[in-house]
Design a protein around this motif. Sequence first.
Motif, PDB file in Angstrom:
ATOM      1  N   CYS A  28       0.978  -1.346   0.039  1.00 29.25           N
ATOM      2  CA  CYS A  28       0.028   0.113   0.024  1.00 29.25           C
ATOM      3  C   CYS A  28       0.750   1.182   0.189  1.00 29.25           C
ATOM      4  N   ARG A  29       2.252   1.138  -0.001  1.00 29.59           N
ATOM      5  CA  ARG A  29       3.156   2.210   0.105  1.00 29.59           C
ATOM      6  C   ARG A  29       4.020   2.178  -1.121  1.00 29.59           C
ATOM      7  N   ASN A  30       4.586   3.238  -1.736  1.00 28.12           N
ATOM      8  CA  ASN A  30       5.543   3.074  -2.728  1.00 28.12           C
ATOM      9  C   ASN A  30       7.112   2.474  -2.202  1.00 28.12           C
ATOM     10  N   TRP A  31       7.273   2.802  -0.847  1.00 30.20           N
ATOM     11  CA  TRP A  31       8.040   2.098  -0.357  1.00 30.20           C
ATOM     12  C   TRP A  31       8.055   2.056   1.541  1.00 30.20           C
ATOM     13  N   ILE A  32       8.846   1.287   2.138  1.00 36.67           N
ATOM     14  CA  ILE A  32       8.646   1.186   3.718  1.00 36.67           C
ATOM     15  C   ILE A  32       9.646   1.703   4.431  1.00 36.67           C
ATOM     16  N   THR A  33       9.727   2.264   5.201  1.00 34.20           N
ATOM     17  CA  THR A  33      11.023   2.933   5.961  1.00 34.20           C
ATOM     18  C   THR A  33      11.320   1.932   7.137  1.00 34.20           C
ATOM     19  N   LEU A  34      12.440   2.292   7.805  1.00 32.98           N
ATOM     20  CA  LEU A  34      12.898   1.294   8.832  1.00 32.98           C
ATOM     21  C   LEU A  34      11.828   1.482  10.018  1.00 32.98           C
ATOM     22  N   GLY A  35      11.210   2.863  10.244  1.00 29.76           N
ATOM     23  CA  GLY A  35      10.225   2.958  11.483  1.00 29.76           C
ATOM     24  C   GLY A  35       9.171   2.221  10.829  1.00 29.76           C
ATOM     25  N   GLU A  36       8.613   2.203   9.812  1.00 30.21           N
ATOM     26  CA  GLU A  36       7.475   1.372   9.286  1.00 30.21           C
ATOM     27  C   GLU A  36       7.562  -0.247   9.447  1.00 30.21           C
ATOM     28  N   LEU A  37       8.891  -0.327   9.224  1.00 27.66           N
ATOM     29  CA  LEU A  37       8.968  -1.893   9.227  1.00 27.66           C
ATOM     30  C   LEU A  37       8.931  -2.399  10.690  1.00 27.66           C
ATOM     31  N   THR A  38       9.207  -1.726  11.652  1.00 31.65           N
ATOM     32  CA  THR A  38       9.461  -2.194  13.136  1.00 31.65           C
ATOM     33  C   THR A  38       8.052  -1.959  13.897  1.00 31.65           C
ATOM     34  N   THR A  39       7.084  -1.566  13.094  1.00 35.11           N
ATOM     35  CA  THR A  39       5.868  -1.350  13.935  1.00 35.11           C
ATOM     36  C   THR A  39       5.097  -2.418  13.946  1.00 35.11           C
ATOM     37  N   ALA A  40       4.212  -3.041  15.045  1.00 37.24           N
ATOM     38  CA  ALA A  40       3.362  -4.398  14.827  1.00 37.24           C
ATOM     39  C   ALA A  40       2.387  -4.330  13.723  1.00 37.24           C
ATOM     40  N   ASP A  41       1.806  -2.865  13.495  1.00 37.18           N
ATOM     41  CA  ASP A  41       0.572  -3.150  12.371  1.00 37.18           C
ATOM     42  C   ASP A  41       1.159  -2.697  11.055  1.00 37.18           C
ATOM     43  N   PRO A  42       0.428  -3.013  10.192  1.00 35.39           N
ATOM     44  CA  PRO A  42       0.930  -2.583   8.825  1.00 35.39           C
ATOM     45  C   PRO A  42       0.687  -1.208   8.638  1.00 35.39           C
ATOM     46  N   PRO A  43       1.268  -0.505   7.739  1.00 36.62           N
ATOM     47  CA  PRO A  43       1.082   0.785   7.537  1.00 36.62           C
ATOM     48  C   PRO A  43      -0.021   1.236   6.962  1.00 36.62           C
ATOM     49  N   GLU A  44      -0.702   2.508   7.222  1.00 35.55           N
ATOM     50  CA  GLU A  44      -1.894   2.792   6.405  1.00 35.55           C
ATOM     51  C   GLU A  44      -1.737   3.227   5.122  1.00 35.55           C
ATOM     52  N   PRO A  45      -2.467   2.913   4.061  1.00 39.41           N
ATOM     53  CA  PRO A  45      -2.418   3.084   2.747  1.00 39.41           C
ATOM     54  C   PRO A  45      -2.023   4.711   2.651  1.00 39.41           C
ATOM     55  N   MET A  46      -1.339   4.905   1.705  1.00 40.21           N
ATOM     56  CA  MET A  46      -1.133   6.545   1.233  1.00 40.21           C
ATOM     57  C   MET A  46      -1.686   6.769  -0.179  1.00 40.21           C
ATOM     58  N   PRO A  47      -2.397   7.628   0.071  1.00 43.81           N
ATOM     59  CA  PRO A  47      -2.822   8.206  -1.473  1.00 43.81           C
ATOM     60  C   PRO A  47      -1.970   8.474  -2.605  1.00 43.81           C
ATOM     61  N   ALA A  48      -1.924   7.729  -3.425  1.00 49.01           N
ATOM     62  CA  ALA A  48      -0.905   7.599  -4.806  1.00 49.01           C
ATOM     63  C   ALA A  48      -1.836   7.227  -6.036  1.00 49.01           C
ATOM     64  N   ARG A  49      -0.824   7.919  -7.130  1.00 51.89           N
ATOM     65  CA  ARG A  49      -1.549   7.578  -8.406  1.00 51.89           C
ATOM     66  C   ARG A  49      -1.174   5.694  -8.600  1.00 51.89           C
ATOM     67  N   PRO A  50      -2.084   5.181  -9.182  1.00 47.97           N
ATOM     68  CA  PRO A  50      -2.501   3.704  -9.078  1.00 47.97           C
ATOM     69  C   PRO A  50      -1.574   3.530 -10.436  1.00 47.97           C
ATOM     70  N   SER A  51      -0.357   3.696 -10.722  1.00 47.89           N
ATOM     71  CA  SER A  51       0.710   3.592 -11.979  1.00 47.89           C
ATOM     72  C   SER A  51       1.311   2.233 -11.888  1.00 47.89           C
ATOM     73  N   TRP A  52       1.808   1.979 -13.095  1.00 51.95           N
ATOM     74  CA  TRP A  52       2.632   0.904 -13.462  1.00 51.95           C
ATOM     75  C   TRP A  52       3.888   0.817 -12.631  1.00 51.95           C
ATOM     76  N   CYS A  53       4.626   2.100 -12.729  1.00 55.05           N
ATOM     77  CA  CYS A  53       6.082   1.910 -12.076  1.00 55.05           C
ATOM     78  C   CYS A  53       5.872   1.910 -10.478  1.00 55.05           C
ATOM     79  N   TYR A  54       4.947   2.637  -9.798  1.00 58.35           N
ATOM     80  CA  TYR A  54       4.843   2.805  -8.580  1.00 58.35           C
ATOM     81  C   TYR A  54       3.245   2.830  -8.310  1.00 58.35           C
TER      82      TYR A  54
END
Length: 355
Positions: free
Chosen positions: A209-235
């Motif tokens: 649900c994210r273009n990429w995941i940071t170290l802080g997001e990796l270490t949380t117990a819950d998955p990250p909230e989806p971030m509004p972004a264009r629904p493209s091929w590349c990302y």
Amino acid sequence: MNAPVPRTQDLSEGMLGVALLHIERGDLTSARDTLRQAVASGVSAGGNASLFHGAPALEFVLGRAGHADNAVRDVVDSVVAARLEAARRRQASGALPRLAEFDLIRGLTGLAALLLTRADPPPLLDQVLAHLVSLTQPVDVGGRALPGWWSMDGPGHEEIPGGHGNNGVAHGIAGPLALLSLAARHGVQVPGQRDAIEVFARWLDRYGCRNWITLGELTTADPPEPMPARPSWCYGQLGIARAQQLAALALNDPARQHSAENTVMSVLTDPACLSRITDATLCHGWAGLLAIARAMAGDSPAPKRFSPLIDDLTERLAADLDRLPKPGFMEGRVGAHLALGGTNTTGWTRALLIT
């Protein structure tokens, strides 16, 4: 002011992309003329050579016309072997990879995608696939286990404090997922490939649900909230959804396939999602969405439900195509025309890892 150097031997934005369009249209005379321009100043076989630049890009385009000879392939094989050896040295050192080591645009995933297009894929392909499989093994960094594809640099070579896990098709782990899945579909298998497909697919279940995941997001117990972004091929959701559909086909996982196809249906009927698409390009615009929708429909047990979406995307692409300022394949008119044409006679979509 110096004039910009033409990116002639570049598939992404240069003359090789133009030649690809001519070949798909069956205009081999124009393709030959364009290819002469593309290689007039030489062809790179150095560190910048990739599926989208230099000798590998040339082989891909020639291969779409059935004219890639052994001399070109030998040069490409030497490029792949050198990149693979560098990746092995990096891995043996315990260092994290840079995105350009393994991604589609610049790295081993793109080179493997090219090798997979050959009528007789070489043993070198198995070696590259095995390296991509090995990225599922965690890397210990300062006493912390990080995914083997975790990278300290971003797509623009910028350093990201703590690093990140990139999820895109163009530069992230969705690219290797699509490649390993397509290779399995073509009967090319290496030890651990199925397990790697499952690892990458589950990662994208949680973090896609994210273009990429940071170290802080990796270490949380819950998955990250989806971030509004264009629904493209590349990302974006559509590129990842196609990779997940391909994974489902490789794993014989109907539930995953159904989920991936429902994602596409949901995104392409959501005005808020569609409003984030602002151009007609393959990389991040209407052309990429249209190419993905067609590919997914072709593999769906219910292809007709994609028809209204494909019709809508075709209209949107046609309306925006002439506004593109660039002529190229990934971000210009060539790619938009290829998608709008609706054919894939040459297998040009294999450069995007959607087929």
